[in-house]
Every structure is written in C-alpha cells, then in structure tokens.
Design a protein around this motif. Structure first.
Motif, mmCIF file in Angstrom:
data_model
loop_
_atom_site.group_PDB
_atom_site.id
_atom_site.type_symbol
_atom_site.label_atom_id
_atom_site.label_comp_id
_atom_site.label_asym_id
_atom_site.label_seq_id
_atom_site.Cartn_x
_atom_site.Cartn_y
_atom_site.Cartn_z
ATOM 1 N N PHE A 355 0.852 -1.195 0.000
ATOM 2 C CA PHE A 355 0.000 0.000 0.000
ATOM 3 C C PHE A 355 0.885 1.242 0.000
ATOM 4 O O PHE A 355 1.917 1.292 0.676
ATOM 5 N N ARG A 356 0.434 2.233 -0.758
ATOM 6 C CA ARG A 356 1.111 3.532 -0.805
ATOM 7 C C ARG A 356 0.040 4.597 -1.021
ATOM 8 O O ARG A 356 -0.557 4.693 -2.087
ATOM 9 N N GLY A 357 -0.221 5.379 0.039
ATOM 10 C CA GLY A 357 -1.241 6.403 -0.079
ATOM 11 C C GLY A 357 -1.615 6.961 1.281
ATOM 12 O O GLY A 357 -0.870 6.830 2.262
ATOM 13 N N VAL A 358 -2.797 7.599 1.354
ATOM 14 C CA VAL A 358 -3.278 8.210 2.591
ATOM 15 C C VAL A 358 -4.184 7.211 3.289
ATOM 16 O O VAL A 358 -5.067 6.599 2.672
ATOM 17 N N GLN A 359 -3.980 7.032 4.611
ATOM 18 C CA GLN A 359 -4.742 6.051 5.380
ATOM 19 C C GLN A 359 -5.205 6.669 6.699
ATOM 20 O O GLN A 359 -4.540 6.537 7.729
ATOM 21 N N GLY A 360 -6.323 7.373 6.663
ATOM 22 C CA GLY A 360 -6.942 7.923 7.866
ATOM 23 C C GLY A 360 -5.989 8.752 8.707
ATOM 24 O O GLY A 360 -5.275 9.629 8.215
ATOM 25 N N GLY A 361 -5.993 8.471 10.029
ATOM 26 C CA GLY A 361 -5.138 9.218 10.947
ATOM 27 C C GLY A 361 -3.658 8.956 10.765
ATOM 28 O O GLY A 361 -2.827 9.694 11.316
ATOM 29 N N TYR A 362 -3.326 7.917 9.976
ATOM 30 C CA TYR A 362 -1.911 7.643 9.710
ATOM 31 C C TYR A 362 -1.303 8.636 8.711
ATOM 32 O O TYR A 362 -0.097 8.734 8.594
ATOM 33 N N GLY A 363 -2.157 9.344 7.984
ATOM 34 C CA GLY A 363 -1.642 10.265 6.981
ATOM 35 C C GLY A 363 -1.011 9.501 5.830
ATOM 36 O O GLY A 363 -1.468 8.419 5.428
#
Length: 488
Positions: A355-363
């Motif tokens: 995975f490479r991208g934006v993930q909620g509070g993980y940014g």
C-alpha cells in the motif's frame, strides 16, 4: 615643629614680601614632613613589601629578557665577547639530485575542483587549446583526462615563454604518466610508483562521539558508516545502546605511497563492545559477493533491520499509553521515532509494496509485505519515496520521508510490525537466524578471518579476556559469537 620667622625690618614693602615668602616655605616644609610620616610611618606593611617585590621582579625580567638591555647597562670597560660565525661547506649534489630538484621546482600543481574541465584548467594556465587537443589525441590521456573527478591532481611544467613542456597525471595508484611536448610530437613516459599495503588495527573508545573519536584515530568516514549502517545495525542501536566507555577495534587495509595514506579499503573485521557485550564481524567473500559474518560464520544481515530510520529518537514505545491528540488511554500498536521533517525512511526488509497512499489518521502511509505473514507499516510521512504499489524493493530502500501528516503533533515516524495480522513489538520480536556457513565454505572462512582475529587479539586483550590462550578451531570467538545473536 615649625621654626618662628622674625618680624619684618628695613624697607616696609620689601621686608613684608620677604616675611610672607619665609612663612610660606615653613608651611610647605611642615606639610611635606607630615605627608612622609603618613605614607611611611617607619615600618612597611605587607602591601608595601608586595609592591616592592613586584617591581624588583619586573626589573630583573627586563634586564634578562630584553635584547641588548643587559649589555647597555654595562659600562664601556666591561669585557666584550665576540661571536664568531663559521660557514660550513655542504656536500655537493649529484647530477641526478640537481636534475630532480630542478624538475620538482618547475612543476605547477593544479587540483581539479567541482565543475572544472580540462579546457578551463588549460585556459587558467594560459596554455593554448591547440596543445590540449594534441594531448587528447593520446588514447590513454583522452580516457583519463576527460573523466576527471574533483581532487584529481595535474602537474604543468611550463617554459619561460609560457609554453607547455610537460604534463603529468596519475593513471593509477602505482603509475604516473608524464607527457613531453616537443613541437608537434608528444612522447609518453610511465613512472612506476610503488605502494605498500598495510593491515592495521584501529582501536579506541567511543567518547562523546563515535564518529569524531574514530576519525581522530584514522578511520575513514566510509568505514565508520559501514560499522553503523551495515555491519552492526541489526544488533546495536547506536542512539541508545552505546556509551562513552564502549570500545571498538577495526581491521582495515590501508594503501600507502611515499609515506602518504592514499586509500583505506573496506572493513575486514571489527569488534564493538556495547554495554559490556562484544559483537564481532568478519568480512568474507563468496561467489563474488562480500558479506559480514559473526565468529561462527553466521550472516550478520537479518531479515529486518532494528530501526527503519537513522539518527532518530525513540519518542513513544509499544503498549498502552495516553493518546497525545485524543487524550484517551489506548493501545499504541507500534513505536514512534522523532526526527526532523524530511529524514529518509528505509524499508525494514526485502518486500513488496502492498500500500502507498493516505490512510486515515496515519496520513501518508506505506505498508510492505515481507512474506511469511510479516508486514510493516510506516505512517505520517511528509512525502513518498520513488516506490509504487506492487513493486518489489530491497532492504534499506528509501520509501518515504519523515513528516507530521494525519493525526500527529509533530514530525515523527510511526512504525508497526505485524505477524499474520497481529501487532508485535518491533523492539523485542526475534526473527529466525539465517543459515550459517558450513562445510568447505566454513573452513575457508575460518582460514581467511584467522589473521584478522589474531591482530585484534594483540590490540584488544580486554575484549577477549574470557578466551583461552589458543583459539579453538571449532569456536574461535566464544564470547563474541554469543553477542552475535541479536534481535531482528
């Protein structure tokens, strides 16, 4: 006591002036006597003696140190000592020495700087471009002089009219080329420059800075980076595990020429004692690939590196904690490393980008799949590295850079380690050890690393105090090998 002055007589005006003058003189005399009694009442105080001693000492120093002062203080009748200067004839130089001296004096050395080209250097030396083109017609000269790196040294021997007589450069560590320009002809002379290879042991304490201490002892910056970023990065956290009194010993191959160190080779062997525990490493080449092994012949490279970020501070550990943003108590499923924004983040092991991208509070987040149910997560990145989803990458690949995206109070890396979907403490989880060398490869390894181990024994007896006097062929460094079983 004041002496009385007689009254005036004779001429009234003249007598009055004389009477006034005598009275004034008497008053001045009385005042001077009273002043002397106040300043020097007959016995000096300690301060008076101290001042007198100080001035006397200064006077002696002036007489002794100031050139010519002591002679000037002497009278004309004082005996004079003549200084005789004798000229001694030096042995004459041989013809070869005179020729070498003249040749050395005529060379003008130029060190190539970043951005400089051969054409710009010839222009600065006022050598015509046509001469440069004739030199570049020489095959060896063209190959060497058109690919110069910063720090390359060139020598110019110029005639009185400014024309180029000779040009010299180093073809290799052992060969120097001199090109003699005579009209349209150019002749080449290759001068052999013998070098000496030394295997040295550099040993010392960490002190306030490992890099500074090791550099002072003669270890190159590349060798230091090999120790911290390659050899011991799996077993030693150089941010938290190392103290000032910890010791290191490193065997390196150095190349010397004419009394000057010109190159340091790779680290051949090393022992690093962290918190009283020795870790050993030996370089061994197999099938054209060099790797580092511990004393038992087991590879030091682990499936996972301990820290996916260098020179960072552990700011939050694995386990229950009070969330810095939400303010509630909840499980912290990873560890946090505080570091400046833009600090590179490395892949903890060989993996495929899941995975490479934006993930909620993980940014901005990257998730890597390492196989066998192992995955790692890297969160709060400021930006991504040159990786794409589905790509296979090697351990140490830059996958992103530290930031504070998502639910974060400051720049840091949030790092998670999962086994079959279950979060594990990345600081404590132990990975399976890789297979050690065996059979013929192990025998060759012991034969190759034996001399390096012997050299370290001579310098670092403290590290090997628990070993027997003679090395056991089946177990060469017992204590060091116990230290080699680090965490992944």
């Amino acid at each position: 006591m004041t002496t009385p002055v007689p009254p005036p007589s004779g001429d009234a005006h003249h007598q009055q002036v004389l009477h006034d003058n005598l009275q004034a003189a008497a008053r001045n005399t009385a005042q001077e006597q009273a002043s002397r009694l106040r300043l020097y009442p007959g016995r000096w105080t300690r301060r008076d003696w101290a001042h007198a001693s100080l001035f006397a000492t200064l006077g002696v120093l002036v007489v002794a140190l100031v050139p010519g002062f002591s002679q000037a203080m002497q009278g004309e009748d004082a005996p004079q000592h003549d200084v005789v200067t004798m000229s001694l004839a030096l042995p004459p130089l041989t013809a070869a020495q005179r020729t070498a001296q003249r040749a050395h004096d005529n060379w003008q050395l130029v060190t190539v700087e970043r951005g400089q080209t051969l054409g710009s250097i010839f222009s600065e030396m006022d050598v015509p471009a046509s001469t440069m083109h004739r030199i570049l017609e020489q095959p060896d000269a063209k190959a060497k002089l058109t690919r110069m790196r910063p720090g390359t040294e060139l020598g110019f021997d110029l005639a009185q009219d400014g024309s180029l007589k000779k040009l010299r450069y180093d073809r290799s560590d052992t060969e120097r080329v001199e090109l003699t320009v005579s009209g349209d002809a150019i002749t080449e002379q290759v001068i052999e420059r013998p070098v000496e290879i030394r295997n040295v042991v550099i040993s010392g304490k960490v002190g306030r800075s490992l890099f500074h201490s090791a550099r002072q002892l003669g270890l190159s910056g590349a060798n230091i980076n090999t120790l911290t970023d390659e050899v011991f990065k799996y077993d030693i956290d150089f941010n938290t595990d190392v103290t000032q009194n910890d010791r290191f010993s490193v065997v390196v191959e150095q190349t010397w020429r004419e009394g000057e160190l010109i190159r340091s080779g790779p680290v051949q062997a090393a022992v690093f004692t962290a918190k009283g525990k020795p870790f050993s490493a030996f370089r061994y080449e197999q099938d054209g690939k060099a790797e580092y092994y511990n004393a038992d012949g087991r590879p030091l490279k682990k499936s996972f590196i301990r820290m996916p970020i260098q020179y960072a501070r552990l700011s939050s550990r694995f386990g229950n904690r009070r969330h810095p943003v939400l303010g509630t108590s909840r499980m912290h499923k990873g560890v946090d490393y505080a570091a400046p924004t833009g600090t590179p983040i490395m892949a903890a092991g060989d993996a495929r980008v899941q995975f490479r991208g934006v993930q909620g509070g993980y940014g901005n987040t990257v998730v890597l799949d390492h196989g066998r149910g192992h995955t790692t997560l890297y969160a709060h990145m400021s930006r991504f590295g040159n990786v794409r989803q589905g790509q296979r990458i090697a351990q140490g690949t830059i996958i992103g850079y530290v930031g504070t995206t998502g639910m974060s109070t400051g720049p840091h890396l949030h790092y998670e380690f999962r086994v079959n979907g279950v979060h594990r403490n990345p600081l404590q989880h132990t990975m399976p050890e890789p297979d050690p060398l065996s059979g013929r490869a192990l025998a060759q390894f012991r034969q190759q690393t034996g001399p390096a181990l012997a050299r370290i024994r001579e310098v670092e007896d403290v590290i090997y105090a628990d070993l027997p006097a003679r090395p056991d062929p089946d177990r060469q460094v017992a204590s060091a090998s116990r230290g080699g079983n680090g965490r992944g």
